[in-house]
Structures are given as structure tokens and as C-alpha cells.
Scaffold this motif. Structure first.
Motif, PDB file in Angstrom:
ATOM      1  N   GLU A 137       0.835  -1.204   0.000  1.00 40.29           N
ATOM      2  CA  GLU A 137       0.000   0.000   0.000  1.00 40.29           C
ATOM      3  C   GLU A 137       0.871   1.256   0.000  1.00 40.29           C
ATOM      4  OE1 GLU A 137      -0.510  -2.691   1.766  1.00 40.29           O
ATOM      5  OE2 GLU A 137      -2.432  -3.362   0.960  1.00 40.29           O
ATOM      6  N   LEU A 138       2.139   1.127   0.357  1.00 38.63           N
ATOM      7  CA  LEU A 138       3.038   2.292   0.363  1.00 38.63           C
ATOM      8  C   LEU A 138       3.978   2.301  -0.824  1.00 38.63           C
ATOM      9  CD1 LEU A 138       4.176   2.722   4.049  1.00 38.63           C
ATOM     10  CD2 LEU A 138       1.961   3.141   2.957  1.00 38.63           C
ATOM     11  N   ASN A 139       4.368   1.148  -1.261  1.00 41.84           N
ATOM     12  CA  ASN A 139       5.440   1.101  -2.261  1.00 41.84           C
ATOM     13  C   ASN A 139       5.283  -0.075  -3.207  1.00 41.84           C
ATOM     14  OD1 ASN A 139       5.872  -0.862  -0.382  1.00 41.84           O
ATOM     15  ND2 ASN A 139       8.067  -0.472  -0.147  1.00 41.84           N
ATOM     16  N   ARG A 140       4.107  -0.148  -3.797  1.00 39.31           N
ATOM     17  CA  ARG A 140       3.764  -1.255  -4.684  1.00 39.31           C
ATOM     18  C   ARG A 140       4.812  -1.441  -5.800  1.00 39.31           C
ATOM     19  NH1 ARG A 140      -0.968   0.080  -4.786  1.00 39.31           N
ATOM     20  NH2 ARG A 140      -2.000  -1.502  -3.537  1.00 39.31           N
ATOM     21  N   GLN A 222       9.583   4.413  11.065  1.00 35.70           N
ATOM     22  CA  GLN A 222      10.193   4.392   9.734  1.00 35.70           C
ATOM     23  C   GLN A 222       9.117   4.329   8.645  1.00 35.70           C
ATOM     24  OE1 GLN A 222      13.656   1.614   8.691  1.00 35.70           O
ATOM     25  NE2 GLN A 222      11.933   0.434   7.919  1.00 35.70           N
ATOM     26  N   GLY A 223       8.082   3.532   8.888  1.00 34.89           N
ATOM     27  CA  GLY A 223       6.995   3.390   7.908  1.00 34.89           C
ATOM     28  C   GLY A 223       6.164   4.645   7.775  1.00 34.89           C
ATOM     29  N   LEU A 224       6.330   5.551   8.738  1.00 30.34           N
ATOM     30  CA  LEU A 224       5.620   6.835   8.685  1.00 30.34           C
ATOM     31  C   LEU A 224       6.593   7.962   8.353  1.00 30.34           C
ATOM     32  CD1 LEU A 224       3.351   6.238  11.806  1.00 30.34           C
ATOM     33  CD2 LEU A 224       2.696   6.035   9.392  1.00 30.34           C
ATOM     34  N   ASP A 225       7.695   7.593   7.724  1.00 29.30           N
ATOM     35  CA  ASP A 225       8.697   8.569   7.259  1.00 29.30           C
ATOM     36  C   ASP A 225       9.239   9.445   8.376  1.00 29.30           C
ATOM     37  OD1 ASP A 225       8.191   7.493   4.820  1.00 29.30           O
ATOM     38  OD2 ASP A 225       7.354   9.323   3.925  1.00 29.30           O
ATOM     39  N   SER A 265     -10.215   8.241   0.187  1.00 27.93           N
ATOM     40  CA  SER A 265      -9.547   8.550  -1.073  1.00 27.93           C
ATOM     41  C   SER A 265      -8.126   7.971  -1.090  1.00 27.93           C
ATOM     42  CB  SER A 265      -9.537  10.064  -1.250  1.00 27.93           C
ATOM     43  OG  SER A 265      -8.545  10.456  -2.147  1.00 27.93           O
ATOM     44  N   PHE A 266      -7.441   8.089   0.014  1.00 32.21           N
ATOM     45  CA  PHE A 266      -6.063   7.590   0.097  1.00 32.21           C
ATOM     46  C   PHE A 266      -5.985   6.105  -0.246  1.00 32.21           C
ATOM     47  CE2 PHE A 266      -2.291   5.884   2.128  1.00 32.21           C
ATOM     48  CZ  PHE A 266      -1.317   6.847   1.905  1.00 32.21           C
ATOM     49  N   TYR A 267      -6.965   5.356   0.210  1.00 27.60           N
ATOM     50  CA  TYR A 267      -6.934   3.894   0.030  1.00 27.60           C
ATOM     51  C   TYR A 267      -7.833   3.400  -1.110  1.00 27.60           C
ATOM     52  CZ  TYR A 267      -4.061   3.218   4.198  1.00 27.60           C
ATOM     53  OH  TYR A 267      -3.015   3.212   5.081  1.00 27.60           O
ATOM     54  N   GLU A 268      -8.246   4.320  -1.944  1.00 23.10           N
ATOM     55  CA  GLU A 268      -9.184   3.981  -3.009  1.00 23.10           C
ATOM     56  C   GLU A 268      -8.709   2.801  -3.846  1.00 23.10           C
ATOM     57  OE1 GLU A 268     -11.992   7.103  -5.331  1.00 23.10           O
ATOM     58  OE2 GLU A 268      -9.816   7.345  -5.450  1.00 23.10           O
ATOM     59  N   SER A 269      -7.419   2.807  -4.149  1.00 20.11           N
ATOM     60  CA  SER A 269      -6.928   1.755  -5.046  1.00 20.11           C
ATOM     61  C   SER A 269      -6.196   0.643  -4.289  1.00 20.11           C
ATOM     62  CB  SER A 269      -6.001   2.373  -6.085  1.00 20.11           C
ATOM     63  OG  SER A 269      -4.894   2.956  -5.418  1.00 20.11           O
ATOM     64  N   ALA A 270      -6.413   0.569  -2.988  1.00 21.36           N
ATOM     65  CA  ALA A 270      -5.797  -0.504  -2.202  1.00 21.36           C
ATOM     66  C   ALA A 270      -6.850  -1.575  -1.954  1.00 21.36           C
ATOM     67  CB  ALA A 270      -5.262   0.043  -0.885  1.00 21.36           C
ATOM     68  N   PRO A 271      -6.755  -2.708  -2.620  1.00 20.90           N
ATOM     69  CA  PRO A 271      -7.870  -3.661  -2.548  1.00 20.90           C
ATOM     70  C   PRO A 271      -8.070  -4.278  -1.168  1.00 20.90           C
ATOM     71  CG  PRO A 271      -6.016  -4.583  -3.779  1.00 20.90           C
ATOM     72  CD  PRO A 271      -5.706  -3.143  -3.531  1.00 20.90           C
ATOM     73  N   PHE A 272      -7.051  -4.251  -0.333  1.00 24.48           N
ATOM     74  CA  PHE A 272      -7.179  -4.919   0.958  1.00 24.48           C
ATOM     75  C   PHE A 272      -7.503  -3.972   2.121  1.00 24.48           C
ATOM     76  CE2 PHE A 272      -4.414  -7.944  -1.392  1.00 24.48           C
ATOM     77  CZ  PHE A 272      -5.294  -9.016  -1.379  1.00 24.48           C
TER      78      PHE A 272
END
Lengths: 346, 346, 346, 346
Positions: A137-140, A222-225, A265-272
Motif C-alpha cells: 500500500e506504500l510502495n507497490r 520508519q513506515g511513517l517517514d 480517497s487515500f486507500y481507493e486503489s488498495a484492494p485490501f
């Protein structure tokens, strides 16, 4: 055009993440399990160690791990051994040309951070540099191109997915530390027998552990930059599966106004990732046995705090499911392939 | 040649058997859910009542049941309402040309037996005569040809599968009554709120109920061709899913000698019945979420008693799974279609 | 006149039976815990090993066991170690003049029977002869006079109490073998870490173990004076505490007619055995945390089988509670002293 | 000098708090249960409704509530009915000269605050003014002198005890809102049957409820003298009993330095509050069945946040136990009388 089949191996198939991988991969339309190996404690048919898998035919017997044998029989391998053992095996397999996914914590952090939080020596820096952190979801795109993937931790997955949408929006504003109150089912602690995990001990109980010292803390930051400093509290639920994260973020009211729409909106294209409608909350049972992550947000106007809840299955999106999602991407398959089950609910 | 698609309806989709049917049918390769209807208490998107199903797209909304609407939109219907309501609806649908599977107890027994054990008026005898008892391991051919099926009870399925192999062998010999000590998870009692099923009441407990009076008693005797008189004891387990049967049969030692081989042979062509190797026992967790039945036999030489253990998921092989197995046969599909999941174990 | 105080020791206080003894004895009006000792794995304050006991002040620290030290500081000792270790320690203490109660299986059976079922060498016959089997409902007088007591097994207690009233009545009539379908919570298997007892493994499951080979089988037959041959099936419940026995006896209808009254009369003067009114059944939760045994009988006329149900707490009447009941009798106290708690129910 | 005996009544004895009161009071050395009454739904022996209490002899039968009858037969009454009914009954009893303890939320808050959070009309202000908030660790003297007590809410008790020591120390410094992440077992929601509390629904699950709207929010702020603004999140644990609070407070490092010693000192004379040694954490199982509250503090230097954990039994210190503690004080008994049980742990 027919999909090309991929030969996959599982190192550590009798642990909890490993057995879940066997279950998932046995149903995968394009992958064939061609190699099963562990420490050598269990060898022979996997059904002898795991009765629920005994009817899966055509599985290779479990053998004692050999990098040679693995490299010969697999295009891709999942390494699900304890931290400290797992990473270097994944690295070795990758060096022999096997695409490798390491489910341990060994390849997720810079060496010095790993040393501090795991109190163990890290693998070499140049090797670490090759490993891609596998949170699609962050770095496909990075995952799709990777040959060596560090599969995220269970708490880290639930927490990062809960908070990641905020990263860009709050970047320029100072926010205080974020409280992450996290709860996990018993399988998160692994399958080796421990007195405190006996049903006679854990049933009907609830308590925190590794207070202030859980090793997923730096992984989440780290995952939250590095935008958020976090306080992770990990607590044990008397159930087998599932992670529930309750995160608390002091937020600017202006940002809060449309926070649900922003998340959706942020996760619109994240199927899971399923951003629930306002008024709904995640349930562990809704995601158990699946690769789904349920997320909900609630703005508490009285206190100016945003509550973000997320739920995953620690063995699904928190381990084996996510590993398969990564593998799908690495093989050019749709990331949902073999991962579309619905939870049982009850 | 492409498989012809079947339009299916579920009447009672928010009960436990009904929601399991939705879960299974949503993944079925040749069936499409075209109709969902209940009593009218819940209408609208099924995900509103059942959050774990909210991501199943393309499901019709739940409506208040209408036989007309059902008959128009379905080739086959599952009726999963309480006994006393369910059977007559299944019958009506069958009369309108919809293949119907009734999951209640209404169509399983002769009218007089039903009246005695259910303490309610049965449907008419000529109608009952049309209903085929849907236990494919006993009568696959009849089910395949049926248009109206009485889906077996959960305890009855576990008990009949445990004991059926003995029927022919002991037929000519007198055996005493067979003790069936059965245990069920809480979902067996349905989804309507009852004080004794609250978690605060049932957790950490275990106890028998309807002692000597459980309505599956005559169904089991019927399913064993009246060869055995049985004493069924039903007991409540503090878990959501699963039935475990421990059956005790006084047996001739000669017959006992090769009893495992006989069982294995009897179920050789039954894809869902797994006769375990000697020394193994069924686990509820091995079958939870599946349509499988695990069976094991152990001959106790000291006492001359054969112990037969069986485990099923009361919502799987004990309800929705078996209903789908029956539906597959009625539609000419392989009986395992859409029913090949492995249990989660933990 | 003031009651004379008794100094008691507990050998094995960090196991499940041992910790329950600490809990009970800490509240006893006439007994003082003066000695706590184990294998040496845990030494120091008991609250370090068992946080729920940390507020019990005035307890001696746990030391490594020494027969000398124990004999010096105690009038009476409970030995709650694993079978194979426990019995010979109890014997040694008795020989030094300490009244001793052994909670293991070491002193319950004749040597040859012990050898067969425990697959271990028994203690010497002359020593065994000194040990009184401590089931006060059968032999209160013997226990009161004893200096060495073999505390019964948990399954054995529940089964013998369920069936003992029948012994005299059926003695002259031939009855077939009695089926005892027994279920136990996880603490029955002890506190040492085992993979199959982890919450992640046992939760939501149910299954039999040691089929046809459980070592309480001969203990039950002995406790029933050899009148019944029994088939004991032991099964694991996914809860911490409690034993439930369902026993099945083919019975002469004449005897069955007044069976409830006979049971009630048999246990009239047994303060811990509660023969439930007709139509009621035992609940594990009703006896959890207590020394009670609930019993109910139901005559099944159809099959000519008497169903007897009984429930105890495996750590209460099945271990520590019963040991204290025995100790009370050995010290001349009322047998209910310190044992009158009501269960929590929820 | 002999203690004068107190005649006590319980209004609502078949709910969870009520049945716990019966259990505790039946063992109390100076109190006699002389009156049991409810809505009239259950009348007759309490053992008919609550099998675990059937052996408590000398209890009056449950009758339909009558203020006259109650006032005649009791010196003190516990009123454990749902909010909205309970408070006015307690008030009426107090007006008739019966010392009364109301376990509902009706008498805890100022009328206007009650109206907002309970969405119901409060009792009259002059009446509210007579009720003393019964948290003895804060106001032991007021309780001792009271004739009408508002027994605190379960979440409120756990949260206030966790945070109260901080009140004086931070008073002069600005601190941000305090996050209280709270979890409760199922009995906290009462004994009336609700679908979401069925074992088949709640087992294996975890989720928040009444997000941002729980009515204990203002009660906690009031119990902390308004020094802290709090965000209370309430979540459901799949266990019968227990509350666990994880509280997060941004704190001045200077204050944090000796925070454990400060807490220990603050609760030095509170017999039921156990401030655990550094490195220890509360366990729900350590307090289940007791009136104890375990508290631990951990200073997280990285983030400047103090973590405070507390655990109580929602039916013990969170309801019936605390009510009895209050009653003891009101009657001039030692506050621990009848409340010294140790938890079962398993």
C-alpha cells in the motif's frame, strides 16, 4: 495466454506464519509448493505435524533446510523462521537467484536500529540495502521490482496502515507523539510452547508486555517517514488471531473536517484496505482468516484528538497473507490472487 | 464446454446458516446469488447486518420474502429459517418449479414422528414424500435427482456419518442401544439473542441440554435404517463452531478386528469424509470452516466397545456446506465445487 | 475452647494444584502455611512466580525441598508434584511423623496395576498399604484416622461420585460395561508448557486424548468396588477449569423408578455433593472455584439407560479442595472448614 | 464487644452486580440478607434463577419490589437496577431511613451533565445533592457519614484510581488531554440478552463501542477534579469479567523521576489498591473475583508520556465489591470486611 506457473518453497512451514502460507499457497491458481523445509525437528508429511493440512495432497515432504535444495526446486521462497535465523537465509537464497521474502524482523531496519531494539547483530549493510520493505500500500512499485523483500511486522502493518494517510497532511505541522494502543491474539507470539501462553494461563486475561520496548516501534516510525514519534503499547488478547490498533493523534480541526473522505480517497486503489463508513468500527472477526485491513476514523472534537482504529489478522495481512500479496506483485500477478477469502465471522 | 450458471436465492441470510451460505456461494464458480430475503426485520445491503460481508459486491439487497419474487429470480433456493416456518416455504418454492433445499427440521421425518419430537404440526404427508433426505454419502443418486431436499440436522450428520458404516455389518446381530455423547458450539442454537448463550453466561461452562428429548434422535435412528436404537445426549461447548460426537457401540470382536479398514473402505469415494489413521482423533479445529467430517475408530478390547469419534463444523457439513454439496449434485456439478477450503486451525 | 492450630507445608506450590492449596490455606481459620518448597526452579517470595498471590503476607518463601526442613516446620504436608516424584516424598514425610497427603497418582493403586497403567515402577507394597484413599464421601472414617492419604484423581473423583450410589443396588445384577464420557479443562494437564495446550492451539477446539489408556480407569473401577467395568474416555475442553462426566449405565427399570430419591438419600450427609432436582443438570461454572460436586440423574426409558452427570472443579474437589477436605478430617476439624466459597458463575 | 448485625436488602439480585452482591453478602460476618426484590420477572428462590446460588440457605425469596417492604426489613439496601430506574428507588429508600447505595449511573453526575450524556431526565437537584460519590480511596470520610451513596461506574473506578495520584502534582501545569484506552469483559454490558453479546458473536472478537460518547467520560473528569480533560475509548473483550485501563499522560520529566514512589505513597493506606513494583503490569486475572485494583506506572522517556495501567473486576471493585466496601464504611466496619478473597488466577 496462460499464466506461467511459479515454484515456491516455504522455510519454516510448521510455525504459525508458515502453516498459513501452506494453506494459502495450496489454493493459489499459479503457484505450486515445491519445497518445504524447517530446522529438521519435523520431517516427513506435513499432515503429521499439522492435522488440518493432511488432506492437501501433492505437497512435498518437509525436509531439513538446505539452501542448495531450495535453490534448485524453487523460483521463490518464503522464509518464516525466528528473527536472528531467518534473514540471513533469505539473503542467501536471494544471492542464489531465488526471489525471497523474509517474514522475520531481520531485514526491516537499518543495522544500528536493529541492534538497539533486537539486541542482536544485524546482517551486513550492503545486504540490507537490497531488501525492499514489503508494504504494497506504500510502495507497490518497489515491491514489484524486488528480488528480496522484508515482510513487515504484524503490529507495524496495522499501525502504519492506520496512520499513513496522515503523513503528508501533517508534515508541515508540529504534532505531539502519537499513542498507539495495540492488542494482539496469542499466535503473534509464535508457536513454541511458553508457560504464559498456555490456555490455562492466558484465557480470561489481558495484559501489556514489553512495555516501552517493543521492537516494532522503530519499524512503525520508519513506515511513517519519521513524521510521527510514536509510543507503542503491545497487549495480549486471550484469542488466537487478530491485531487491533487504537491510535490517538492530536490534530488540527481544519484537517479533521474531511478526514473520512481523505482516508477513503487515500486507500481507493488498495484492494485490501477497507475504510469503513462513519459510525462503523473494525472488528477482529471481520478480518480473521483474510488479508484485509479494516480502518475507521473518528474525530473527537472535545479533545482535538483523532481516533484511528485498524484491525488485521496477524497471520494474514500481518504475516502470511501480506507475504503472498508481495509474492504476487513480484511475480507480476494481480496482488489479490489467492487472497479473496471472506472471514467466517463466527 | 462452459458450465451453465445457476441463479440461487437464500431465504434467511442473516442467520448463522444463511450467512455461511452467502459466504460460500459468493465464491462459487457456477452459481450467482440473485435473491436474498428474510422475514423483513433486516432489509437493504447485507453488509449492514453482517459487516464481514460488506465487501462482497454484486449481491442483491435483502428484501422481505415473496415466493413470487423468489421464483422469478432463482433456479434454486436455500431456505434457512426456523423449523415451523422453513419447510412450507421450501415446499411452496418447489411447487413453483424452484429447486429447493430446506435447512430446517421440517421435511426430514414422517409426520407422526415430527409431531412427537417437534411438538408441532407437520406439513402434509404427500409433500413430505417428495422431499429427499440430503446426506449425499448415503444417497448421492437420490439427491442428484431431487427437486426438494431436506438438509440433515447438524448432530444427525455427525452421528450418522460416524455410525453408518456399521449398519450392514451388524444388521443380523443384536446390539444394545448405542450411546451418542454429542457436543456442539454455540452457533448450533441459532443467532437470536438468548440469555443462556451470552458470552458472560456460556464462557468457561459446559452442560447438557434437552436431556433425552433432542429432536435429532429419531433423525439419527432413521438415518441408520432403524438398525440401532440410540441415546443422544447433546451438550453445549463454550466455542462458536463445531460438533464433536463420541459414539459407543458394543461390538462383536470378530467385526472389530479390521474395523479401521472397513471404515476407510466404506468412505473411499466420499470426498468430505476423512477416516483418520489409527491413533489419530478428530479435532473440531481441523474441520471448522470446511465441509469436512473427520472420523476415527478405536476398539476397546477390555470392554468390547467400539469408540467412534466424528467432528464436523455445525455450520459447514452440519448446515450450509452440506446444503451446497446437495445443490452441487442437484445441478450436476462436482459435489466439491466451492467447498475445498482448508481450515484455519488457529 | 480454642481450636489448636496446625502448621502445614505445601510441596509444589507453583503448579496448579499447589497454587490452589496456597489460596485455600491462606484463608483457613485453623491452619498456617509454614513451609513452601518445590524442585528449586522457583525460590523466594511466591508472589514473584504467582502475581495473584503477591498480597498474601506472612507466607514463607519458597525453598528447594528438604525432608528435614519440612518435617521440622510442619504438622501436615501436601505433596503436589508430578506422579513418579510425589508419592515417595509423601511416604518419607509420613515416616518422619508428618501427616501427608499426596496429590499424585503414586499411592492410589496396587503396585501391579500402577505399573501397567502408569508404566513406571510403584513404591513398595508395604508402603502402599499404609496409604488411605482419600475420598471422604466413601470412607470418611478411614481418612479421619489416616496419617498418609492418597488424594484421588480428578476424573476419578467425578466418576466415582457419579456412580457410587449404584454399587450396592446393582451388585447382584449383571450390568454391561459403563461408558464414562469425561471432559476436562486445560489445567488438568498441569502447568508445564506444552505446545498442544497453548491458547493458540486449544482455543475453539475439542478432542479426546489417551483413548482407552487413561490411568484413571483402574482407579475408578477400584473406587466402585469392581462392580462395574468401565470405559473411560477423556477429552479436552478449551477452558481453564472443570470436569464434566456423562456416565451411561444400562439399568433395571425397577431400580430406575426411584433413582433420584435414592441418590439424594445416598448423599444426604455429604456436604459437598449436591444431587440436583429432577430436570436440572450440572454446570461446570456452578462448581468452578469450589469443592462442590453437582450430580444429576436422568432415566431414559426408551433405551433403558441411566444417564448420570457430574461436575467438579478439577483443581477443587478434583485436587486441592479435596486434599483440604481430607486434611480437615485428619485434623479433627469439620470437613467444610475453609471450603465454603460460592462459585463466581461468570 | 460484639458487632451489631445489619439487615441488608438487594434490589435487582438476578443481574450481574446483584448476583455478585448476594455471593459476597452471604459470606459477610456482620450482614444478613433480609430482602431480595426485583422487577417481578423472577420471584421465588434465588437458586431457581441462579443455580450457583442454590445452596445458599436462609436467603429470603425474591419478591417484586416494594419500598414499604424493603424499608421494613432492611437497615441498608443496594439498588442494582438499570440507570433510569435505579436512582429514584435508592432516593426513596433513603428518604424512608434506609441507608441506600445506588449502583447505577443515576446519582453520580450533576443534572445537566447527566441529561447530556445519558439522554434522560435526571432526578431533582436537591436529591442529587444528598448523594455521596462512593469512591473510598478519594473520600473515605464522606462515605462513612453518608446515608445515600452513588456507587461509581466500572470504567470510572479503574480510570480514576489510575490517574488520581497525578491530580495534585500536575494541577499547576498545563497538560494536554489524557488518552484512556479502556477494555471491558462482557458482563459490563449487563445480563439482558443482546445479539452482539452472544458467545457466537463476541468470542474471538475485539472492538470499540460508543466511540467518543461513553457516559463514564464526565464521571472520570469529575473524579479527577476537572484537572484533566480525557478521551475515553471503551472496547469489548471476549471474556466475562474484568476491566483494563491503559492511560497516557504527557508529563514533565521532573515529575516522572520518582513517579512510582509517589504512586506507592499515595495509595499506602488504601487496602484494595496495589501499586505494582516497577517492571510488573496488572493482569485482569489477578483481580477477577476480588475487590482489588492493580496499578502500574511506566515512564516512557522517548516520548515524554507516562503510561498508567490499571485492572479491576468490573463486578468487584467496579460494582458489587465497591458497593460492599462503601456499605462497610457506612456501617462503621473495617472496609475490607468480607472482601479479602484472593483471585483464582486460572
Amino acid at each position: 495466454m496462460e499464466q506461467q506457473r511459479v515454484r515456491v518453497g516455504i522455510v519454516g512451514p510448521t510455525g504459525y506464519a508458515g502453516m498459513e502460507l501452506v494453506r494459502l499457497l495450496a489454493q493459489h491458481p499459479y503457484m505450486d509448493i515445491t519445497y518445504l523445509a524447517g530446522s529438521g525437528a519435523h520431517t516427513g508429511p506435513i499432515g503429521d505435524a499439522l492435522p488440518h493440512l493432511r488432506r492437501l495432497s501433492k505437497l512435498p515432504p518437509v525436509s531439513a533446510f538446505s539452501a542448495n535444495a531450495c535453490a534448485e526446486s524453487c523460483d521463490l521462497a518464503f522464509v518464516a523462521l525466528p528473527s536472528g535465523e531467518s534473514g540471513s537465509i533469505a539473503v542467501e537464497l536471494a544471492q542464489r537467484g531465488v526471489r525471497a521474502i523474509d517474514l522475520s524482523g531481520d531485514l526491516r531496519l537499518p543495522g544500528d536500529v536493529y541492534r538497539t531494539w533486537y539486541q542482536r547483530e544485524p546482517v551486513a549493510d550492503d545486504v540490507l540495502a537490497r531488501a525492499v520493505y514489503g508494504l504494497p500500500e506504500l510502495n507497490r512499485a518497489d515491491v514489484s521490482a524486488a528480488s528480496l523483500v522484508a515482510n513487515p511486522g504484524c503490529y507495524a502493518t496495522a499501525a502504519i496502515l492506520a496512520l499513513r494517510p496522515l503523513v503528508d497532511w501533517v508534515k508541515s505541522k508540529r504534532v505531539g507523539p502519537v499513542v498507539i494502543d495495540a492488542k494482539s491474539g496469542a499466535t503473534g507470539a509464535g508457536r513454541a510452547a511458553k508457560q504464559n501462553l498456555q490456555l490455562g494461563e492466558l484465557a480470561n486475561d489481558f495484559y501489556p508486555y514489553r512495555v516501552g520496548a517493543h521492537q516494532h516501534t522503530p519499524e512503525i516510525e520508519q513506515g511513517l517517514d519519521g513524521v510521527f514519534q510514536i509510543l507503542l503499547t503491545t497487549q495480549l488478547l486471550p484469542i488466537p488471531r487478530g491485531i487491533f490498533v487504537s491510535a490517538y493523534v492530536s490534530l488540527d480541526p481544519d484537517l479533521a473536517a474531511d478526514i473520512h473522505a481523505r482516508y477513503a480517497s487515500f486507500y481507493e486503489s488498495a484492494p485490501f484496505v477497507d475504510v469503513l463508513p462513519p459510525g462503523h468500527v473494525p472488528h477482529i472477526k471481520s478480518v480473521a482468516g483474510t488479508n484485509d485491513c479494516q480502518v475507521s476514523v473518528a474525530w473527537n472534537e472535545r479533545t482535538g484528538i483523532l481516533q484511528v482504529f485498524s484491525a488485521i489478522d496477524n497471520l494474514g495481512k500481518g504475516a502470511a497473507g501480506q507475504a503472498l500479496q508481495n509474492a504476487n506483485l513480484m511475480c507480476g500477478f494481480d496482488e489479490t490472487t489467492g487472497l479473496t477469502e471472506t472471514s467466517l465471522w463466527t
